[in-house]
Scaffold this active site. Structure first.
Site, PDB file in Angstrom:
ATOM      1  N   LYS A   1      -9.621  49.800  27.099  1.00 45.73           N
ATOM      2  CA  LYS A   1      -9.491  48.349  26.340  1.00 45.73           C
ATOM      3  C   LYS A   1     -10.565  47.392  26.948  1.00 45.73           C
ATOM      4  O   LYS A   1     -11.455  46.696  26.211  1.00 45.73           O
ATOM      5  CB  LYS A   1      -8.035  47.605  26.776  1.00 45.73           C
ATOM      6  CG  LYS A   1      -8.598  46.486  26.037  1.00 45.73           C
ATOM      7  CD  LYS A   1      -6.941  45.517  27.228  1.00 45.73           C
ATOM      8  CE  LYS A   1      -6.957  44.829  28.344  1.00 45.73           C
ATOM      9  NZ  LYS A   1      -7.775  43.704  28.569  1.00 45.73           N
ATOM     10  N   ASN A   2     -10.780  47.181  27.967  1.00 45.31           N
ATOM     11  CA  ASN A   2     -12.042  46.713  28.624  1.00 45.31           C
ATOM     12  C   ASN A   2     -13.698  46.989  28.400  1.00 45.31           C
ATOM     13  O   ASN A   2     -14.637  46.396  28.178  1.00 45.31           O
ATOM     14  CB  ASN A   2     -11.989  45.877  29.505  1.00 45.31           C
ATOM     15  CG  ASN A   2     -10.487  45.398  30.432  1.00 45.31           C
ATOM     16  OD1 ASN A   2     -10.134  44.993  29.243  1.00 45.31           O
ATOM     17  ND2 ASN A   2     -10.554  45.098  31.288  1.00 45.31           N
TER      18      ASN A   2
ATOM     19  N   CYS B   1      -5.774  31.505  31.709  1.00 43.77           N
ATOM     20  CA  CYS B   1      -4.038  32.286  30.927  1.00 43.77           C
ATOM     21  C   CYS B   1      -3.199  32.645  33.156  1.00 43.77           C
ATOM     22  O   CYS B   1      -4.724  31.298  33.749  1.00 43.77           O
ATOM     23  CB  CYS B   1      -4.647  33.640  30.675  1.00 43.77           C
ATOM     24  SG  CYS B   1      -6.030  34.445  32.095  1.00 43.77           S
TER      25      CYS B   1
ATOM     26  N   ARG C   1     -10.151  31.536  34.509  1.00 43.55           N
ATOM     27  CA  ARG C   1     -10.808  31.830  33.063  1.00 43.55           C
ATOM     28  C   ARG C   1     -12.067  31.084  32.760  1.00 43.55           C
ATOM     29  O   ARG C   1     -12.338  30.817  31.547  1.00 43.55           O
ATOM     30  CB  ARG C   1     -10.014  32.178  32.788  1.00 43.55           C
ATOM     31  CG  ARG C   1      -9.040  33.152  33.357  1.00 43.55           C
ATOM     32  CD  ARG C   1      -9.464  34.371  34.127  1.00 43.55           C
ATOM     33  NE  ARG C   1     -10.049  35.619  33.095  1.00 43.55           N
ATOM     34  CZ  ARG C   1      -9.159  36.499  32.761  1.00 43.55           C
ATOM     35  NH1 ARG C   1      -7.854  36.517  32.676  1.00 43.55           N
ATOM     36  NH2 ARG C   1     -10.554  37.601  31.714  1.00 43.55           N
TER      37      ARG C   1
ATOM     38  N   ASP D   1      -7.854  44.447  38.495  1.00 43.72           N
ATOM     39  CA  ASP D   1      -6.971  44.661  37.368  1.00 43.72           C
ATOM     40  C   ASP D   1      -5.768  45.929  38.274  1.00 43.72           C
ATOM     41  O   ASP D   1      -5.296  46.364  37.241  1.00 43.72           O
ATOM     42  CB  ASP D   1      -7.532  45.320  36.408  1.00 43.72           C
ATOM     43  CG  ASP D   1      -8.169  44.508  35.856  1.00 43.72           C
ATOM     44  OD1 ASP D   1      -9.232  44.333  34.846  1.00 43.72           O
ATOM     45  OD2 ASP D   1      -8.441  42.546  35.857  1.00 43.72           O
TER      46      ASP D   1
ATOM     47  N   ARG E   1      -0.030  44.493  25.466  1.00 46.80           N
ATOM     48  CA  ARG E   1      -1.957  44.706  24.657  1.00 46.80           C
ATOM     49  C   ARG E   1      -3.005  45.175  25.328  1.00 46.80           C
ATOM     50  O   ARG E   1      -3.644  45.769  25.342  1.00 46.80           O
ATOM     51  CB  ARG E   1      -2.109  42.392  25.411  1.00 46.80           C
ATOM     52  CG  ARG E   1      -1.222  42.025  25.176  1.00 46.80           C
ATOM     53  CD  ARG E   1      -1.543  40.118  25.490  1.00 46.80           C
ATOM     54  NE  ARG E   1      -3.065  40.109  25.496  1.00 46.80           N
ATOM     55  CZ  ARG E   1      -3.910  39.806  26.740  1.00 46.80           C
ATOM     56  NH1 ARG E   1      -2.747  38.489  27.507  1.00 46.80           N
ATOM     57  NH2 ARG E   1      -5.234  40.008  26.828  1.00 46.80           N
TER      58      ARG E   1
HETATM   59  C1  EPZ Z   1     -12.723  41.021  32.779  1.00 45.75           C
HETATM   60  O1  EPZ Z   1     -12.372  40.150  33.105  1.00 45.75           O
HETATM   61  C2  EPZ Z   1     -11.201  42.201  32.370  1.00 45.75           C
HETATM   62  N1  EPZ Z   1     -11.225  41.338  30.830  1.00 45.75           N
HETATM   63  C3  EPZ Z   1     -10.254  41.265  32.984  1.00 45.75           C
HETATM   64  O2  EPZ Z   1      -9.376  42.757  33.235  1.00 45.75           O
HETATM   65  C4  EPZ Z   1     -10.746  41.725  34.635  1.00 45.75           C
HETATM   66  O3  EPZ Z   1      -9.744  41.205  36.049  1.00 45.75           O
HETATM   67  C5  EPZ Z   1     -12.106  41.365  35.076  1.00 45.75           C
HETATM   68  O4  EPZ Z   1     -13.043  41.342  34.006  1.00 45.75           O
HETATM   69  C6  EPZ Z   1     -12.656  41.212  35.855  1.00 45.75           C
HETATM   70  O5  EPZ Z   1     -13.074  42.775  36.528  1.00 45.75           O
HETATM   71  C7  EPZ Z   1     -12.177  42.057  30.097  1.00 45.75           C
HETATM   72  O6  EPZ Z   1     -13.119  43.163  30.284  1.00 45.75           O
HETATM   73  C8  EPZ Z   1     -11.289  42.415  28.228  1.00 45.75           C
HETATM   74  P1  EPZ Z   1     -14.728  37.696  35.381  1.00 45.75           P
HETATM   75  P2  EPZ Z   1     -13.592  38.700  32.773  1.00 45.75           P
HETATM   76  O7  EPZ Z   1     -16.018  36.828  34.098  1.00 45.75           O
HETATM   77  O8  EPZ Z   1     -15.196  39.102  32.304  1.00 45.75           O
HETATM   78  C9  EPZ Z   1     -15.000  33.656  37.543  1.00 45.75           C
HETATM   79  C10 EPZ Z   1      -7.341  43.281  31.922  1.00 45.75           C
HETATM   80  O9  EPZ Z   1      -6.061  42.937  33.055  1.00 45.75           O
HETATM   81  N2  EPZ Z   1     -16.472  33.177  36.338  1.00 45.75           N
HETATM   82  O10 EPZ Z   1     -15.560  39.940  35.400  1.00 45.75           O
HETATM   83  O11 EPZ Z   1     -13.316  37.152  31.655  1.00 45.75           O
HETATM   84  C11 EPZ Z   1     -13.760  34.059  37.096  1.00 45.75           C
HETATM   85  O12 EPZ Z   1     -12.865  33.144  37.494  1.00 45.75           O
HETATM   86  C12 EPZ Z   1      -8.551  42.054  32.262  1.00 45.75           C
HETATM   87  O13 EPZ Z   1      -7.401  43.991  31.521  1.00 45.75           O
HETATM   88  C13 EPZ Z   1     -16.987  32.376  37.162  1.00 45.75           C
HETATM   89  O14 EPZ Z   1     -16.343  31.593  37.441  1.00 45.75           O
HETATM   90  O15 EPZ Z   1     -13.844  38.652  33.890  1.00 45.75           O
HETATM   91  C14 EPZ Z   1     -13.352  35.447  37.646  1.00 45.75           C
HETATM   92  O16 EPZ Z   1     -13.251  34.731  39.175  1.00 45.75           O
HETATM   93  C15 EPZ Z   1      -7.560  40.723  33.330  1.00 45.75           C
HETATM   94  N3  EPZ Z   1     -17.220  31.677  35.439  1.00 45.75           N
HETATM   95  C16 EPZ Z   1     -14.233  36.129  38.062  1.00 45.75           C
HETATM   96  O17 EPZ Z   1     -15.614  35.459  38.094  1.00 45.75           O
HETATM   97  C17 EPZ Z   1     -17.840  32.634  34.338  1.00 45.75           C
HETATM   98  O18 EPZ Z   1     -18.318  31.982  33.480  1.00 45.75           O
HETATM   99  C18 EPZ Z   1     -14.702  37.514  37.807  1.00 45.75           C
HETATM  100  O19 EPZ Z   1     -14.042  36.507  36.081  1.00 45.75           O
HETATM  101  C19 EPZ Z   1     -16.907  33.974  34.485  1.00 45.75           C
HETATM  102  C20 EPZ Z   1     -16.220  34.105  34.856  1.00 45.75           C
END
Ligand code: EPZ
Length: 420
Positions: A22-23, A115, A120, A306, A398
């Site tokens: 998915k990701n 969420c 996020r 995850d 999902r």
């Molecule tokens: C991706 O989300 C995945 N989703 C998530 O999977 C996964 O948990 C996550 O990466 C971490 O591996 C998809 O790929 C669709 P991040 P993403 O930006 O990219 C902080 C699932 O269950 N952050 O890597 O949205 C954030 O709050 C889902 O399949 C900022 O601070 O996650 C978090 O603490 C859930 N500022 C950390 O970084 C930003 O601009 C990692 O988030 C962006 C993120």
């Protein structure tokens, strides 16, 4: 609305085929917006998040056709607007921002909102796109971005929890059409980023370093169509591996890529789970007494956040005290209270969950709260004595392709009920 009724206590036995990731698929589909030529993506899982991405791409004007596990996308004439109603239901659609900005020079995409697992934010996405010269304002809940032409630059994209996966994807996609060279420092190293870079390079982009913390993108004038097969879902594989271990069964994960799962497999072996990598397939054998382990979630190649909820269930069956620390998302323990309803002994201490085992789990009605918490509840139901009714499994659909069918084929007693 659907729910699952699960009769626990039976070991999972047999083979399961791991679906496309998915990701990986969500950013791959968004990347097709970077060219007016047709793109084809294979090994696309049948998930509600993917169906949503099809709706969103169609809403911005792309022609999208799905046939089995293949999606064809032609973004000949598109517009750079993605409304709140669509984005709020699938925050992964934030990864349209980069391609729309790169292709059209302007984009208006709703802020995704938070969420249950965390707030996020997307501040790092915006930092990266501004570094490429985009003028970005937040207006009435929308990210309004525009530029005459993006210009390559060097940037640091690390945040308080480390790199951002979709933030790296957004900036990498936009940078493919920028003028000059872009260097992303503290880029996400996830396999899904490597997969996206491979697809973009097949489209004519010039990207090196994907999979490492430094990615270099040399901008080109335009990209052309390409075909690509998505990588298998490492989190689905981790989920089935943990389910096999919890149920004390023996399951072969067909199509899984063990090299994407090192941290999870390392912890499973430390807990006493046996793994067999013969014949190019990965077989997980539960059965023996489980040992407690300590896990801290980290950016890739560390233990994936995850898989944290699923691993917690395994730890409820280990003989001793395990500590699971969540370092990526600030509130990713929604599953703890529901696991406690089944008899688990878990105490939350700040960012850590202290899990005492082994606990005898017994069936009860439980409520899914998010995608991976739902998976944890399903695994716990397979272990629990008696029947467990898992409600609100739309969360599960999902991110897991027909998980009840796959589990039933492994011997689980599981029924999908319509609650409407
Ligand atoms: C991706 O989300 C995945 N989703 C998530 O999977 C996964 O948990 C996550 O990466 C971490 O591996 C998809 O790929 C669709 P991040 P993403 O930006 O990219 C902080 C699932 O269950 N952050 O890597 O949205 C954030 O709050 C889902 O399949 C900022 O601070 O996650 C978090 O603490 C859930 N500022 C950390 O970084 C930003 O601009 C990692 O988030 C962006 C993120």
């Amino acid at each position: 609305m659907y729910s699952l009724l699960i009769e626990g206590g039976r070991p999972l036995e047999g083979e399961v085929t791991i679906s496309g990731a998915k990701n990986a698929v969500l950013p791959l589909m968004a990347a097709a917006l970077l060219t007016r030529e047709p793109c084809v993506i294979r090994r696309v899982p049948a998930l509600s998040d993917v169906a949503f991405m099809v709706r969103i791409l169609t809403a911005v004007g792309a022609k999208v056709r799905s046939q089995g596990d293949t999606v064809s996308i032609e973004a000949n004439r598109i517009r750079g607007f993605c409304d709140y109603d669509l984005v709020r239901k699938m925050r992964g659609s934030v990864c349209l921002l980069g391609p729309l900005l790169g292709r059209l020079g302007q984009a208006k995409v709703s802020l995704p909102g938070g969420c249950v697992i965390g707030t996020r934010p997307i501040d790092l996405h915006l930092k990266g796109l501004r570094a490429l010269g985009a003028k970005i304002q937040i207006d009435s809940g929308y990210v309004c971005a525009q530029t005459r032409r993006l210009k390559g630059s060097a940037m640091f994209l690390g945040g308080r929890a480390g790199p951002t996966v979709l933030g790296t994807a957004n900036v990498m996609m936009a940078a493919t059409l920028a003028e000059g060279v872009t260097v992303i420092q503290s880029a996400a190293c996830e396999p899904e980023i490597v997969d996206l870079a491979e697809f973009l390079n097949a489209m004519g982009a010039q990207i090196t370093g994907a999979g490492s913390p430094t990615i270099t993108i040399t901008g080109v004038k335009e990209l052309h169509g390409a075909e690509h097969e998505a990588i298998p879902d490492r989190i689905e594989a981790a989920t089935f591996a943990i389910a096999a271990a919890c149920s004390r069964g023996e399951v072969t994960l067909r199509g899984a890529r063990p090299e994407h799962l090192h941290a999870v497999l390392d912890k499973l072996e430390e807990a006493g789970v046996r793994l067999d990598r013969a014949g190019g397939n990965l077989t997980v054998k539960g059965g023996r007494r489980l040992r407690p382990v300590d896990v801290t979630t980290q950016p890739y190649a560390g233990f994936p956040t995850d898989a944290q909820a699923q691993m917690m269930v395994l730890m409820t069956q280990a003989s001793g005290i395990s500590i699971l620390t969540e370092r990526i998302f600030e509130t990713r323990f929604m599953h703890v209270s529901e696991l406690a309803r089944l008899g688990a002994d878990i105490t939350i201490e700040g960012p850590s969950a202290v899990v005492k085992g082994p606990s005898v789990l017994s069936g009860a009605p439980v409520m899914a709260s998010d995608l991976r918490a739902s998976a944890a509840l399903v695994i716990a139901s397979l272990v629990a004595r008696g029947r467990t009714h898992v409600k609100r499994i739309y969360h599960l659909d999902r991110g897991y392709e027909r998980i009840d069918d796959k589990l039933r084929r492994l011997g689980a007693r599981i029924q999908r009920l319509s609650d409407s």
